[in-house]
Design a protein around this motif. Structure first.
Motif, PDB file in Angstrom:
ATOM      1  N   PRO A 290      40.036  95.769  96.450  1.00  0.00           N
ATOM      2  CA  PRO A 290      39.426  96.140  95.159  1.00  0.00           C
ATOM      3  C   PRO A 290      37.933  96.446  95.284  1.00  0.00           C
ATOM      4  O   PRO A 290      37.406  97.310  94.580  1.00  0.00           O
ATOM      5  N   TYR A 291      37.213  95.765  96.195  1.00  0.00           N
ATOM      6  CA  TYR A 291      35.778  96.017  96.383  1.00  0.00           C
ATOM      7  C   TYR A 291      35.539  97.357  97.085  1.00  0.00           C
ATOM      8  O   TYR A 291      34.569  98.056  96.789  1.00  0.00           O
ATOM      9  N   LEU A 292      36.445  97.723  98.008  1.00  0.00           N
ATOM     10  CA  LEU A 292      36.330  99.032  98.640  1.00  0.00           C
ATOM     11  C   LEU A 292      36.532 100.135  97.600  1.00  0.00           C
ATOM     12  O   LEU A 292      35.821 101.157  97.612  1.00  0.00           O
ATOM     13  N   GLU A 293      37.467  99.926  96.699  1.00  0.00           N
ATOM     14  CA  GLU A 293      37.688 100.908  95.637  1.00  0.00           C
ATOM     15  C   GLU A 293      36.432 101.043  94.764  1.00  0.00           C
ATOM     16  O   GLU A 293      36.014 102.154  94.419  1.00  0.00           O
ATOM     17  N   ASN A 294      35.830  99.905  94.403  1.00  0.00           N
ATOM     18  CA  ASN A 294      34.607  99.951  93.592  1.00  0.00           C
ATOM     19  C   ASN A 294      33.468 100.646  94.341  1.00  0.00           C
ATOM     20  O   ASN A 294      32.677 101.396  93.746  1.00  0.00           O
ATOM     21  N   LEU A 295      33.357 100.402  95.651  1.00  0.00           N
ATOM     22  CA  LEU A 295      32.288 101.007  96.441  1.00  0.00           C
ATOM     23  C   LEU A 295      32.398 102.533  96.426  1.00  0.00           C
ATOM     24  O   LEU A 295      31.393 103.235  96.218  1.00  0.00           O
ATOM     25  N   VAL A 296      33.600 103.038  96.639  1.00  0.00           N
ATOM     26  CA  VAL A 296      33.784 104.494  96.648  1.00  0.00           C
ATOM     27  C   VAL A 296      33.483 105.085  95.268  1.00  0.00           C
ATOM     28  O   VAL A 296      32.879 106.166  95.158  1.00  0.00           O
ATOM     29  N   GLU A 297      33.865 104.391  94.227  1.00  0.00           N
ATOM     30  CA  GLU A 297      33.578 104.881  92.877  1.00  0.00           C
ATOM     31  C   GLU A 297      32.067 104.878  92.597  1.00  0.00           C
ATOM     32  O   GLU A 297      31.535 105.807  91.980  1.00  0.00           O
ATOM     33  N   LEU A 298      31.373 103.832  93.055  1.00  0.00           N
ATOM     34  CA  LEU A 298      29.935 103.726  92.795  1.00  0.00           C
ATOM     35  C   LEU A 298      29.127 104.819  93.495  1.00  0.00           C
ATOM     36  O   LEU A 298      28.084 105.243  92.985  1.00  0.00           O
ATOM     37  N   VAL A 299      29.596 105.258  94.661  1.00  0.00           N
ATOM     38  CA  VAL A 299      28.870 106.309  95.372  1.00  0.00           C
ATOM     39  C   VAL A 299      29.311 107.698  94.946  1.00  0.00           C
ATOM     40  O   VAL A 299      28.842 108.694  95.488  1.00  0.00           O
ATOM     41  N   LEU A 329      38.295 112.186  97.711  1.00  0.00           N
ATOM     42  CA  LEU A 329      39.041 110.975  97.384  1.00  0.00           C
ATOM     43  C   LEU A 329      38.244 110.136  96.402  1.00  0.00           C
ATOM     44  O   LEU A 329      37.031 109.951  96.559  1.00  0.00           O
ATOM     45  N   ASP A 330      38.951 109.599  95.408  1.00  0.00           N
ATOM     46  CA  ASP A 330      38.330 108.607  94.537  1.00  0.00           C
ATOM     47  C   ASP A 330      38.577 107.226  95.131  1.00  0.00           C
ATOM     48  O   ASP A 330      39.083 107.087  96.250  1.00  0.00           O
ATOM     49  N   GLY A 331      38.233 106.188  94.405  1.00  0.00           N
ATOM     50  CA  GLY A 331      38.363 104.843  94.951  1.00  0.00           C
ATOM     51  C   GLY A 331      39.782 104.450  95.288  1.00  0.00           C
ATOM     52  O   GLY A 331      40.048 103.897  96.368  1.00  0.00           O
ATOM     53  N   SER A 366      22.884 105.124  99.233  1.00  0.00           N
ATOM     54  CA  SER A 366      21.437 105.342  99.276  1.00  0.00           C
ATOM     55  C   SER A 366      20.840 104.759 100.558  1.00  0.00           C
ATOM     56  O   SER A 366      21.257 103.695 101.025  1.00  0.00           O
ATOM     57  N   SER A 367      19.842 105.478 101.092  1.00  0.00           N
ATOM     58  CA  SER A 367      19.137 104.995 102.291  1.00  0.00           C
ATOM     59  C   SER A 367      17.970 104.092 101.930  1.00  0.00           C
ATOM     60  O   SER A 367      17.282 103.599 102.829  1.00  0.00           O
ATOM     61  N   GLU A 368      17.748 103.879 100.651  1.00  0.00           N
ATOM     62  CA  GLU A 368      16.664 103.002 100.201  1.00  0.00           C
ATOM     63  C   GLU A 368      17.218 101.585 100.052  1.00  0.00           C
ATOM     64  O   GLU A 368      18.194 101.374  99.332  1.00  0.00           O
ATOM     65  N   PRO A 369      16.646 100.594 100.740  1.00  0.00           N
ATOM     66  CA  PRO A 369      17.223  99.240 100.749  1.00  0.00           C
ATOM     67  C   PRO A 369      17.445  98.662  99.358  1.00  0.00           C
ATOM     68  O   PRO A 369      18.480  98.043  99.105  1.00  0.00           O
ATOM     69  N   ALA A 370      16.464  98.831  98.447  1.00  0.00           N
ATOM     70  CA  ALA A 370      16.614  98.251  97.112  1.00  0.00           C
ATOM     71  C   ALA A 370      17.787  98.879  96.366  1.00  0.00           C
ATOM     72  O   ALA A 370      18.580  98.176  95.727  1.00  0.00           O
ATOM     73  N   ALA A 371      17.919 100.205  96.452  1.00  0.00           N
ATOM     74  CA  ALA A 371      19.022 100.887  95.770  1.00  0.00           C
ATOM     75  C   ALA A 371      20.362 100.508  96.387  1.00  0.00           C
ATOM     76  O   ALA A 371      21.351 100.285  95.673  1.00  0.00           O
ATOM     77  N   ALA A 372      20.415 100.428  97.721  1.00  0.00           N
ATOM     78  CA  ALA A 372      21.661 100.014  98.375  1.00  0.00           C
ATOM     79  C   ALA A 372      22.022  98.582  98.008  1.00  0.00           C
ATOM     80  O   ALA A 372      23.198  98.244  97.817  1.00  0.00           O
ATOM     81  N   GLU A 377      25.374  94.656  94.855  1.00  0.00           N
ATOM     82  CA  GLU A 377      25.481  93.682  93.768  1.00  0.00           C
ATOM     83  C   GLU A 377      26.475  94.141  92.715  1.00  0.00           C
ATOM     84  O   GLU A 377      27.162  93.320  92.091  1.00  0.00           O
ATOM     85  N   SER A 378      26.558  95.451  92.507  1.00  0.00           N
ATOM     86  CA  SER A 378      27.473  95.983  91.487  1.00  0.00           C
ATOM     87  C   SER A 378      28.928  95.844  91.882  1.00  0.00           C
ATOM     88  O   SER A 378      29.809  95.987  91.020  1.00  0.00           O
ATOM     89  N   LEU A 379      29.205  95.598  93.146  1.00  0.00           N
ATOM     90  CA  LEU A 379      30.596  95.452  93.582  1.00  0.00           C
ATOM     91  C   LEU A 379      31.240  94.212  92.974  1.00  0.00           C
ATOM     92  O   LEU A 379      32.458  94.164  92.775  1.00  0.00           O
ATOM     93  N   GLY A 380      30.427  93.190  92.698  1.00  0.00           N
ATOM     94  CA  GLY A 380      30.969  91.969  92.116  1.00  0.00           C
ATOM     95  C   GLY A 380      31.730  91.108  93.096  1.00  0.00           C
ATOM     96  O   GLY A 380      32.499  90.235  92.686  1.00  0.00           O
ATOM     97  N   GLN A 381      31.529  91.297  94.389  1.00  0.00           N
ATOM     98  CA  GLN A 381      32.240  90.505  95.372  1.00  0.00           C
ATOM     99  C   GLN A 381      31.536  89.180  95.619  1.00  0.00           C
ATOM    100  O   GLN A 381      30.373  89.001  95.247  1.00  0.00           O
TER     101      GLN A 381
END
Length: 536
Positions: A290-299, A329-331, A366-372, A377-381
């Motif tokens: 489920p976290y991999l699915e969220n990651l793909v959706e977030l990017v 592909l989506d999540g 994102s290649s910016e550490p804060a944004a990444a 954090e948004s993954l909720g894992q």
């Protein structure tokens, strides 16, 4: 009789008897006898001109023609204090100019009147109160300015000299440091090892390694990969690890990577991999599906070249993924593609698909550490204690930069049938990517024994494993069997291993007849299935 200006009709100056309270002279009347001044000739004076040398008196140039000289300093023996001011003969003259008080350095004439006539003939030019020319004062000021400016120039010269010395010292230090740095870079300093290439060959490059476990919530197998950031080489890698890789558990027994993830947990598995591969693994990223699915959706989705068609779970629906290049592909489709393994398909195929999804996701991150970090954090894992969300975000940002600029590759670690690594793999891929040395890649001379518990009682296989390890064997745990059995069996695949199988049976307290030829697990030389007859 006086003319009001201190002179009689004959141009002679009457005798000054004293001064009034305003400092003005008091003259004698015309009837009184006049004093004869030494060296004074009244007939020589011309009417309208003063009776003294105007060039000797600075005030003479300011008086009008015909104005009498009120001062008597040129008179020999003159004493302005000879007569008291309260004499009855004093008559103030309102038109007479005021007498200036004598300067302190002037010599005072005697107080008695007669003695004044006998005194020396003092002249104005003989006294020191004559003003000096203004040019002398200007010369002094100019000299002071010159001396001050010369002192300042000397101090400035000293400062410049000190600054030049400091600059020369700094330049010398920089040159020496630069020369030493170049010699070190070129490997020309004595006592130091070779060049940068030699340092890279010996694994001295700085690497940041984290292990990621993709765990299917549908009950499927796990997939494991190492994400490697080679900071020294500015290159990133994904090293995919087969589940059949043999690792050593905490008890010192051998097991497979897949079993370790399920049975041992994140920390023991991370330590086992670090020991096996000689790598310092920073932390663990548990990426459930489920976290991999969220990651793909977030990017915003990913694009890959799909090597297989993934059908939908429900009949009649379109496939989740169609085989072909540049598939978006989506999540949900990304999870299906990363975990897909067709029947009888090699594990390496599924691992490659997992690697494709990871690489494509990093390219969109994102290649910016804060944004990444915010994306993580948004993954909720639930993060592993060894790796916080902020640390994971910083590591993924570096890998994302390398994935975007093309300095990134994905490989599958080749594992032999018994789960070990060959010497070529140890000295090649492992050394190149991780910079480590495999500790137990080749167990030549050490028998690997697989143990499976079919006794019907939990924990019996642990006792058997301890006995085998104490006897010098390497144990590969097989877990619990699907059903219990009455008798134990020890199987071997090669005829030359029969004697070894008999020795294993004896070690476990089993009959020699328990050893028989048969199928063994893929990463073991001899397999043991414990039955109810095993007493432990």
């Amino acid at each position: 009789m006086s003319d009001g200006y201190g002179y009689d009709p004959y141009g002679r100056q009457p005798e000054i008897l004293g001064y009034d309270e305003y400092g003005r002279p008091i003259y004698a009347s015309a009837s009184q006898p006049q004093q004869t001044y030494q060296g004074y000739d009244p007939s020589a004076q011309h009417p309208g001109y003063p009776s003294y040398d105007s060039y000797a008196d600075p005030y003479a140039q300011q008086q009008p023609q015909g104005y009498g000289q009120p001062y008597a300093e040129e008179q020999a023996g003159y004493d302005p204090y000879a007569y008291p001011l309260d004499s009855p003969q004093q008559q103030p003259d309102p038109y007479a100019p005021q007498q200036q008080p004598p300067f302190p350095h002037q010599a005072q004439p005697p107080q008695d009147g007669p003695a004044a006539d006998a005194g020396p003939d003092y002249r104005t030019e003989q006294f020191s109160f004559v003003e000096e020319p203004a040019e002398d004062s200007e010369d002094v000021i100019d000299w002071l300015k010159f001396s001050e400016s010369r002192t300042e120039r000397r101090e400035e010269a000293k400062r410049r000299g000190r600054n030049r010395i400091v600059a020369l010292v700094v330049a010398a230090v920089v040159l020496v440091a630069g020369g030493l740095g170049y010699l070190w870079y070129a490997g020309m300093l004595p006592g130091l090892d070779g060049s940068k290439d030699e340092a890279a060959a010996t694994g001295e490059q700085r690497r940041d390694v984290i292990v990621v476990h993709l765990r299917s919530t549908d009950g499927g197998d796990t997939s494991t990969a190492l994400l490697v950031d080679n900071e020294s080489a500015s290159k990133g890698s994904t090293l995919l690890l087969p589940n059949s890789l043999a690792v050593t558990a905490e008890e010192g027994t051998a097991t497979t990577l897949g079993k370790a993830v399920e049975d041992e947990g994140a920390s023991p598995t991370r330590d086992a991999l670090g020991t096996l591969l000689g790598a310092d693994i920073k932390g663990t990223w548990r990426l459930d599906t489920p976290y991999l699915e969220n990651l793909v959706e977030l990017v915003g989705g990913i694009t890959i070249d799909a090597d297989a068609t993934i059908p939908a779970k429900k009949k009649g629906e379109s496939p989740l993924v169609r085989s072909g290049a540049d598939r978006d592909l989506d999540g949900r489709a990304a999870v299906a593609y990363a975990t897909h393994r067709a029947p009888a398909e090699a594990e390496a195929k599924q691992l490659n698909r997992f690697g494709q999804v990871l690489h494509a996701s990093l390219r969109k991150l994102s290649s910016e550490p804060a944004a990444a970090g915010r994306t993580v954090e948004s993954l909720g894992q639930i993060p592993d204690p060894s790796l916080s969300e902020k640390q994971l975000g910083a590591s993924l940002a570096k890998l994302a930069e390398q994935a975007k600029n093309g300095s990134y590759d994905t490989r599958v670690l080749p594992v032999r049938a018994n789960g070990t690594l060959s010497r070529a793999t140890s000295g090649g891929m492992v050394k190149q990517i991780l910079g480590g040395t495999v500790k137990n890649s080749d167990t030549e001379g050490v028998l690997r024994v697989g143990v499976e518990n079919a006794t019907g009682a939990r924990g019996r296989d642990d006792a058997a494993s301890v006995a085998l390890v104490n006897s010098g064997y390497t144990v590969v745990k097989g877990g619990a069997a699907a059903s219990a059995r009455a008798r134990s069996v020890v199987t071997y695949a090669e005829a030359g291993d029969k004697a070894k199988a008999v020795e294993v049976a004896k070690t476990l307290g089993l009959r020699e007849s328990a050893a028989r030829k048969g199928e063994v697990s893929g990463n073991a030389d001899v397999s043991v299935v414990l039955g109810a007859d095993y007493k432990g």
